[in-house]
Design a protein around this motif. Sequence first.
Motif, short mmCIF file in Angstrom:
data_model
loop_
_atom_site.label_atom_id
_atom_site.label_comp_id
_atom_site.label_asym_id
_atom_site.label_seq_id
_atom_site.Cartn_x
_atom_site.Cartn_y
_atom_site.Cartn_z
N GLU A 51 36.01 53.89 33.55
CA GLU A 51 37.46 53.85 33.40
C GLU A 51 38.13 54.94 34.22
O GLU A 51 39.15 54.71 34.86
CB GLU A 51 37.86 53.97 31.93
N ALA A 52 37.55 56.14 34.21
CA ALA A 52 38.16 57.26 34.94
C ALA A 52 38.15 56.97 36.44
O ALA A 52 39.16 57.21 37.13
CB ALA A 52 37.40 58.55 34.64
N TYR A 84 38.04 54.03 37.86
CA TYR A 84 38.97 52.93 38.10
C TYR A 84 40.40 53.44 38.17
O TYR A 84 41.16 53.10 39.08
CB TYR A 84 38.84 51.85 37.01
N HIS A 85 40.79 54.28 37.22
CA HIS A 85 42.16 54.80 37.19
C HIS A 85 42.42 55.72 38.39
O HIS A 85 43.52 55.72 38.95
CB HIS A 85 42.44 55.51 35.88
N GLU A 86 41.41 56.50 38.77
CA GLU A 86 41.56 57.36 39.95
C GLU A 86 41.79 56.51 41.20
O GLU A 86 42.69 56.79 42.01
CB GLU A 86 40.31 58.22 40.14
N ASN A 103 42.84 53.40 41.35
CA ASN A 103 44.12 52.70 41.24
C ASN A 103 45.28 53.64 41.57
O ASN A 103 46.25 53.24 42.22
CB ASN A 103 44.27 52.11 39.83
N GLY A 104 45.19 54.89 41.12
CA GLY A 104 46.22 55.88 41.45
C GLY A 104 46.27 56.16 42.95
O GLY A 104 47.35 56.28 43.54
N ASP A 126 48.08 53.37 44.67
CA ASP A 126 49.54 53.49 44.58
C ASP A 126 50.06 54.56 45.54
O ASP A 126 51.09 54.37 46.20
CB ASP A 126 49.95 53.82 43.15
N ARG A 172 38.67 43.29 37.35
CA ARG A 172 39.50 44.43 37.74
C ARG A 172 39.00 45.04 39.05
O ARG A 172 39.80 45.39 39.92
CB ARG A 172 39.51 45.48 36.63
#
Length: 163
Positions: A2-3, A5-7, A9-10, A13, A70
């Motif tokens: 999860e970490a 993935y969020h990194e 994804n950030g 952006d 995802r």
Amino acid sequence: MEALYHETNGLLDQTQGFFVRLEQTVNENEFNRLQTEIRKRLDYMFSNCERLDILAGKEPLARRQNAKIRVDQLKYDLQHLNAALQSQVNRVASKQREQLDREELLNTKFTTNAASRESETSILINNAMTHQESLGRVNSHLDSILAQGAEILGGLQHQGSAL
């Protein structure tokens, strides 16, 4: 997982924000710097996606499909950004080429027809004839190669039916 993935994804952006700055950039050095930064980020995100792909395969069965979806969405977004970067680079290169052509046209010295009669135009027909003869030779060689191949196939068929 999860970490990471969020990194990623950030970073995706943030990289989209770089594209806005890239499109507004007029300075060539700034454009090259932003392009290099975007490429580095894309490479880093692609490596994260490979790692995420491995980690998604290790997820429990209940969450595995969602994780793979995802990750696939991230990969698709990265491919889209990569294509957008290439499109932007091509657009800038095209503008630069047009600018050079425009400058060349403006710096070209034009003369009247009377002045150009002194330097008569000659047609280089020898080169065209040599090229045509070469094409004819290549065509005949290809025909002989194809005929030879047809004979070989015929011989193989005859040997196969004899066995």
